[in-house]
Design a protein around this motif. Structure first.
Motif, PDB file in Angstrom:
ATOM      1  N   ALA A 224       0.864  -1.178   0.000  1.00  0.00           N
ATOM      2  CA  ALA A 224       0.000   0.000   0.000  1.00  0.00           C
ATOM      3  C   ALA A 224       0.900   1.227   0.000  1.00  0.00           C
ATOM      4  O   ALA A 224       1.130   1.861   1.040  1.00  0.00           O
ATOM      5  CB  ALA A 224      -0.923  -0.006   1.210  1.00  0.00           C
ATOM      6  N   PRO A 225       1.456   1.599  -1.158  1.00  0.00           N
ATOM      7  CA  PRO A 225       2.494   2.647  -1.209  1.00  0.00           C
ATOM      8  C   PRO A 225       2.004   4.027  -0.805  1.00  0.00           C
ATOM      9  O   PRO A 225       2.775   4.812  -0.238  1.00  0.00           O
ATOM     10  CB  PRO A 225       2.949   2.609  -2.671  1.00  0.00           C
ATOM     11  CG  PRO A 225       1.815   1.996  -3.424  1.00  0.00           C
ATOM     12  CD  PRO A 225       1.189   1.015  -2.481  1.00  0.00           C
ATOM     13  N   GLU A 226       0.755   4.369  -1.087  1.00  0.00           N
ATOM     14  CA  GLU A 226       0.285   5.701  -0.730  1.00  0.00           C
ATOM     15  C   GLU A 226       0.225   5.870   0.787  1.00  0.00           C
ATOM     16  O   GLU A 226       0.583   6.934   1.311  1.00  0.00           O
ATOM     17  CB  GLU A 226      -1.082   5.962  -1.354  1.00  0.00           C
ATOM     18  CG  GLU A 226      -1.051   6.099  -2.866  1.00  0.00           C
ATOM     19  CD  GLU A 226      -2.417   6.407  -3.432  1.00  0.00           C
ATOM     20  OE1 GLU A 226      -3.104   7.297  -2.902  1.00  0.00           O
ATOM     21  OE2 GLU A 226      -2.811   5.730  -4.402  1.00  0.00           O
ATOM     22  N   ALA A 230       2.722   8.480   2.922  1.00  0.00           N
ATOM     23  CA  ALA A 230       2.135   9.523   3.766  1.00  0.00           C
ATOM     24  C   ALA A 230       2.757   9.568   5.152  1.00  0.00           C
ATOM     25  O   ALA A 230       2.655  10.590   5.855  1.00  0.00           O
ATOM     26  CB  ALA A 230       0.628   9.314   3.880  1.00  0.00           C
ATOM     27  N   LEU A 231       3.403   8.491   5.576  1.00  0.00           N
ATOM     28  CA  LEU A 231       4.038   8.455   6.892  1.00  0.00           C
ATOM     29  C   LEU A 231       5.422   9.099   6.875  1.00  0.00           C
ATOM     30  O   LEU A 231       5.884   9.628   7.892  1.00  0.00           O
ATOM     31  CB  LEU A 231       4.165   7.008   7.372  1.00  0.00           C
ATOM     32  CG  LEU A 231       2.859   6.264   7.662  1.00  0.00           C
ATOM     33  CD1 LEU A 231       3.136   4.778   7.889  1.00  0.00           C
ATOM     34  CD2 LEU A 231       2.168   6.860   8.886  1.00  0.00           C
ATOM     35  N   LEU A 249      -7.054   2.377   1.863  1.00  0.00           N
ATOM     36  CA  LEU A 249      -8.244   2.102   1.057  1.00  0.00           C
ATOM     37  C   LEU A 249      -8.021   2.414  -0.421  1.00  0.00           C
ATOM     38  O   LEU A 249      -8.771   1.935  -1.277  1.00  0.00           O
ATOM     39  CB  LEU A 249      -9.442   2.892   1.594  1.00  0.00           C
ATOM     40  CG  LEU A 249      -9.862   2.540   3.019  1.00  0.00           C
ATOM     41  CD1 LEU A 249     -11.047   3.401   3.459  1.00  0.00           C
ATOM     42  CD2 LEU A 249     -10.219   1.059   3.131  1.00  0.00           C
ATOM     43  N   ASN A 250      -7.000   3.201  -0.735  1.00  0.00           N
ATOM     44  CA  ASN A 250      -6.691   3.474  -2.136  1.00  0.00           C
ATOM     45  C   ASN A 250      -6.079   2.263  -2.825  1.00  0.00           C
ATOM     46  O   ASN A 250      -6.064   2.194  -4.061  1.00  0.00           O
ATOM     47  CB  ASN A 250      -5.734   4.655  -2.252  1.00  0.00           C
ATOM     48  CG  ASN A 250      -6.400   5.971  -1.909  1.00  0.00           C
ATOM     49  OD1 ASN A 250      -7.591   6.010  -1.586  1.00  0.00           O
ATOM     50  ND2 ASN A 250      -5.645   7.060  -1.964  1.00  0.00           N
ATOM     51  N   THR A 251      -5.549   1.332  -2.030  1.00  0.00           N
ATOM     52  CA  THR A 251      -4.960   0.105  -2.566  1.00  0.00           C
ATOM     53  C   THR A 251      -5.919  -1.065  -2.476  1.00  0.00           C
ATOM     54  O   THR A 251      -5.947  -1.932  -3.358  1.00  0.00           O
ATOM     55  CB  THR A 251      -3.666  -0.241  -1.802  1.00  0.00           C
ATOM     56  OG1 THR A 251      -2.708   0.810  -1.992  1.00  0.00           O
ATOM     57  CG2 THR A 251      -3.066  -1.550  -2.281  1.00  0.00           C
TER      58      THR A 251
END
Length: 290
Positions: A224-226, A230-231, A249-251
């Motif tokens: 889940a790269p996004e 973000a971290l 949830l984008n992944t």
């Protein structure tokens, strides 16, 4: 009516012999057998295939750490041995190993078997992804290293060729810490409804690197790269963690099945991600090197 063709049982004495047997004719690899026995009985695995039993091969077992911090896990290492290891501190892979089935399953089942079964809900798989592990595949013609994120191609499917054997899981050295959590309806003997693995690296109070991986949220375990991106650069305060957790949830592209609905999985995933980030952060602050 004639009896169905049933393959032979083979127990090689060494890795070279095992690879020769796999190269000779179609065969199923028996490590722990906790999945293979069931799949063979119900016809999912062709009973005409030979069985190559690798349980006794010492070359495929054990957990070691090199001077540079690289962790090597033999594919036939049992889940119980991995869950109880003191070679490395608790991490996302050992967390997952401790959750597979009941203790009887963990005594028999192996890390390599859990990986090659390639269940989207496999408990060690998100941790292997979050660790940026390399999977060593061997055959009679040599070996190749496959990044974990390239290994899984679909439910129960991988890039491993029929004549190849997963021999080692190689985890690169890291200054970070990781954790894996799953959601199930029962405390044990259950498959993950969803699972989340998180790897964090902290310097001077800020996150300098992160990886997040999901289980039972797509056709394969997925990064889940996004959420991870973000971290990075934050102090991992509550707003930053909450925002990153929501980005899983984008992944995620979960399905409706007997264990849970798509909507429920999407509700649970950010909560689980937030908790997994918290555990990884606590471990990183305690100085765990992985």
């Amino acid at each position: 009516m004639s009896e169905p063709d049933v393959g032979s049982y083979r127990r090689p004495d060494n890795l070279a012999e095992a690879l020769t047997l796999l190269d000779r004719r179609p065969a199923s690899v028996l490590a722990g057998g906790t999945d293979l026995v069931v799949l063979r009985a119900d016809g999912t695995v062709d009973r005409a295939h030979d069985i190559v039993d690798i349980k006794g091969l010492s070359e495929l077992r054990g957990i070691s750490r090199d001077a540079d911090g690289t962790l090597t896990i033999g594919a036939a290492t049992t889940l119980r041995e991995l869950a109880w290891t003191t070679v490395v501190p608790p991490n996302a892979i050992t967390d997952g190993a401790a959750l597979v089935g009941g203790w009887q399953t963990r005594v028999r089942g192996t890390l390599g078997g859990n990986i090659c079964r390639a269940s989207p809900a496999g408990d060690t798989l998100p941790g292997v992804l979050a660790a940026h592990a390399q999977l060593e595949l061997a055959s009679t013609t040599g070996t190749r290293l496959v990044p974990a994120h390239d290994f899984f191609t679909g439910p129960g499917r991988t890039v491993r060729e029929p004549n190849e054997l997963l021999t080692r899981v190689i985890v690169p050295a890291s200054r970070g810490a990781s954790a894996y959590l799953r959601f199930t309806y029962r405390r044990a003997m259950d498959l993950a409804v969803v699972g989340v693995a998180v790897h964090l690296e902290i310097e001077n109070g800020r996150c300098v690197a992160a990886r997040v991986a999901l289980g039972a949220a797509a056709a394969t375990p997925v990064p889940a790269p996004e959420a991870a991106d973000a971290l990075v650069g934050t102090e991992l305060d509550k707003p930053s963690v909450a925002a990153a957790a929501q980005l899983v949830l984008n992944t995620a592209t979960p399905i409706d099945d007997g264990r849970g609905s798509r909507a429920h999985r999407r509700t649970v995933l950010p909560v689980l991600a937030k908790r997994a980030i918290g555990i990884a952060l606590e471990r990183a602050r305690e100085g765990h090197p992985r």
